[in-house]
Motif scaffolding. Structure first.
Motif, mmCIF file in Angstrom:
data_model
loop_
_atom_site.group_PDB
_atom_site.id
_atom_site.type_symbol
_atom_site.label_atom_id
_atom_site.label_comp_id
_atom_site.label_asym_id
_atom_site.label_seq_id
_atom_site.Cartn_x
_atom_site.Cartn_y
_atom_site.Cartn_z
ATOM 1 N N GLN A 68 -32.751 -4.019 14.364
ATOM 2 C CA GLN A 68 -32.920 -4.724 13.102
ATOM 3 C C GLN A 68 -32.898 -3.807 11.880
ATOM 4 O OE1 GLN A 68 -37.272 -5.552 14.310
ATOM 5 N NE2 GLN A 68 -37.045 -6.504 12.595
ATOM 6 N N HIS A 69 -32.953 -2.490 12.069
ATOM 7 C CA HIS A 69 -32.891 -1.564 10.942
ATOM 8 C C HIS A 69 -31.459 -1.272 10.510
ATOM 9 C CE1 HIS A 69 -37.152 -0.914 11.100
ATOM 10 N NE2 HIS A 69 -37.063 -0.640 12.392
ATOM 11 N N ALA A 95 -18.963 -19.998 8.426
ATOM 12 C CA ALA A 95 -18.536 -18.683 8.919
ATOM 13 C C ALA A 95 -19.763 -17.790 9.067
ATOM 14 C CB ALA A 95 -17.538 -18.047 7.962
ATOM 15 N N ALA A 96 -19.791 -17.034 10.141
ATOM 16 C CA ALA A 96 -20.858 -16.066 10.382
ATOM 17 C C ALA A 96 -20.217 -14.732 10.724
ATOM 18 C CB ALA A 96 -21.766 -16.524 11.514
ATOM 19 N N CYS A 97 -20.753 -13.674 10.151
ATOM 20 C CA CYS A 97 -20.275 -12.319 10.443
ATOM 21 C C CYS A 97 -21.461 -11.483 10.875
ATOM 22 C CB CYS A 97 -19.614 -11.714 9.213
ATOM 23 S SG CYS A 97 -19.099 -10.006 9.484
ATOM 24 N N PHE A 98 -21.334 -10.833 12.008
ATOM 25 C CA PHE A 98 -22.371 -9.958 12.546
ATOM 26 C C PHE A 98 -21.864 -8.519 12.440
ATOM 27 C CE2 PHE A 98 -22.509 -14.041 14.642
ATOM 28 C CZ PHE A 98 -23.831 -14.398 14.502
ATOM 29 N N GLY A 99 -22.626 -7.680 11.771
ATOM 30 C CA GLY A 99 -22.289 -6.270 11.646
ATOM 31 C C GLY A 99 -23.209 -5.454 12.534
ATOM 32 N N VAL A 100 -22.635 -4.808 13.552
ATOM 33 C CA VAL A 100 -23.414 -4.042 14.525
ATOM 34 C C VAL A 100 -23.026 -2.575 14.397
ATOM 35 C CG1 VAL A 100 -23.979 -3.791 16.962
ATOM 36 C CG2 VAL A 100 -23.437 -6.050 16.054
ATOM 37 N N TYR A 101 -24.030 -1.733 14.165
ATOM 38 C CA TYR A 101 -23.783 -0.302 14.027
ATOM 39 C C TYR A 101 -23.499 0.314 15.390
ATOM 40 C CZ TYR A 101 -24.323 4.500 12.533
ATOM 41 O OH TYR A 101 -24.095 5.833 12.268
ATOM 42 N N PHE A 102 -22.416 1.056 15.459
ATOM 43 C CA PHE A 102 -21.952 1.660 16.695
ATOM 44 C C PHE A 102 -22.289 3.137 16.684
ATOM 45 C CE2 PHE A 102 -18.542 3.299 19.488
ATOM 46 C CZ PHE A 102 -18.829 2.564 20.603
ATOM 47 N N GLU A 133 -27.683 5.923 4.074
ATOM 48 C CA GLU A 133 -28.364 4.927 3.245
ATOM 49 C C GLU A 133 -27.392 4.072 2.422
ATOM 50 O OE1 GLU A 133 -31.262 2.588 2.448
ATOM 51 O OE2 GLU A 133 -31.579 4.348 3.698
ATOM 52 N N GLY A 134 -26.380 4.659 1.863
ATOM 53 C CA GLY A 134 -25.430 3.901 1.059
ATOM 54 C C GLY A 134 -24.361 3.188 1.864
ATOM 55 N N LYS A 135 -24.342 3.383 3.154
ATOM 56 C CA LYS A 135 -23.279 2.850 4.013
ATOM 57 C C LYS A 135 -23.787 1.795 4.993
ATOM 58 C CE LYS A 135 -20.138 5.704 2.461
ATOM 59 N NZ LYS A 135 -18.932 5.276 1.809
ATOM 60 N N ARG A 136 -24.819 1.063 4.622
ATOM 61 C CA ARG A 136 -25.361 0.008 5.475
ATOM 62 C C ARG A 136 -24.647 -1.318 5.217
ATOM 63 N NH1 ARG A 136 -30.104 1.190 8.132
ATOM 64 N NH2 ARG A 136 -31.115 3.080 7.444
ATOM 65 N N PHE A 137 -24.632 -2.174 6.212
ATOM 66 C CA PHE A 137 -24.090 -3.526 6.110
ATOM 67 C C PHE A 137 -24.915 -4.298 5.085
ATOM 68 C CE2 PHE A 137 -23.763 -7.944 7.403
ATOM 69 C CZ PHE A 137 -22.446 -8.089 7.769
ATOM 70 N N LYS A 138 -24.269 -4.800 4.055
ATOM 71 C CA LYS A 138 -24.965 -5.529 2.993
ATOM 72 C C LYS A 138 -24.592 -7.011 3.083
ATOM 73 C CE LYS A 138 -25.220 -1.562 -0.056
ATOM 74 N NZ LYS A 138 -24.590 -0.559 0.769
ATOM 75 N N SER A 139 -25.553 -7.822 3.482
ATOM 76 C CA SER A 139 -25.311 -9.249 3.717
ATOM 77 C C SER A 139 -24.824 -9.976 2.477
ATOM 78 C CB SER A 139 -26.571 -9.924 4.237
ATOM 79 O OG SER A 139 -26.931 -9.392 5.472
ATOM 80 N N PHE A 140 -25.389 -9.668 1.317
ATOM 81 C CA PHE A 140 -25.023 -10.406 0.105
ATOM 82 C C PHE A 140 -23.571 -10.158 -0.292
ATOM 83 C CE2 PHE A 140 -26.744 -6.391 -1.315
ATOM 84 C CZ PHE A 140 -25.935 -6.007 -2.382
ATOM 85 N N ILE A 141 -23.051 -8.968 -0.048
ATOM 86 C CA ILE A 141 -21.645 -8.673 -0.346
ATOM 87 C C ILE A 141 -20.732 -9.401 0.637
ATOM 88 C CG2 ILE A 141 -19.908 -6.834 -0.399
ATOM 89 C CD1 ILE A 141 -22.131 -4.949 -1.363
ATOM 90 N N VAL A 142 -21.109 -9.398 1.911
ATOM 91 C CA VAL A 142 -20.310 -10.060 2.942
ATOM 92 C C VAL A 142 -20.298 -11.576 2.720
ATOM 93 C CG1 VAL A 142 -20.103 -10.473 5.415
ATOM 94 C CG2 VAL A 142 -20.705 -8.207 4.590
ATOM 95 N N GLU A 143 -21.449 -12.148 2.361
ATOM 96 C CA GLU A 143 -21.505 -13.591 2.088
ATOM 97 C C GLU A 143 -20.571 -13.967 0.942
ATOM 98 O OE1 GLU A 143 -25.530 -14.821 1.407
ATOM 99 O OE2 GLU A 143 -26.150 -14.255 3.440
#
Length: 159
Positions: A132-133, A151-158, A52-62
């Motif tokens: 999407q989750h 700039a666009a960054c896509f974070g994909v969980y592996f 839960e605490g380790k998800r890609f956070k768009s607002f931080i990346v932006e």
């Protein structure tokens, strides 16, 4: 043993005298040339979602992308010859900064579009197939008197 492999370009009958029984065609690599690490064993974790605490956070990346675009481009004037090297540098800087945020098991794709600002309209679009989750993206833009950048960054969980 007479093994036969068919390929689009040739047919190989294996094994030949003096060989170690390896049959190869156009699309394969003979395994005797690969390095095998016998002592290392990696097991699958079957972790299908990030913690839960380790998800890609768009607002931080932006915010990171805006900071990098601003600091790199605020003193730049547009020149035709600088486009390729500058976009590569920006994409690498963004990717490095996002990797340092410490979200494990995420793979990042960073795309930067750079151009001369002459009050023209530019549209950028993308499509992705993902979960999407756990997967997400972030976009940021910057412009000054002569340059615009998106700039666009896509974070994909592996998993």
């Amino acid at each position: 043993m007479d093994t036969m492999l068919k390929s689009k370009k040739r047919m190989v009958r294996g094994p030949k005298p003096g060989k170690s029984g390896i049959v190869s065609d156009n699309y394969s690599v003979a395994s005797d040339r690969l390095i095998h690490h016998e002592g290392i064993r990696i097991e699958n974790t079957y972790q299908l979602e990030p913690d839960e605490g380790k998800r890609f956070k768009s607002f931080i990346v932006e915010e990171e992308m805006r900071r990098i675009l601003r600091t790199t481009l605020e003193s730049q004037n547009y020149k035709d010859c600088m486009g390729s090297s500058l976009t590569t540098e920006l994409a690498n800087d963004i990717r490095r900064a996002i990797q340092e945020l410490g979200w494990p098991r995420y793979k990042y794709v960073v795309q930067v579009v750079l151009g001369q600002d002459k009050n023209q309209a530019v549209q950028m679009g993308s499509r992705c197939l993902w979960d999407q989750h756990s997967d997400s993206f972030a976009c940021a833009s910057y412009s000054n008197k002569t340059i615009f950048a998106v700039a666009a960054c896509f974070g994909v969980y592996f998993d």
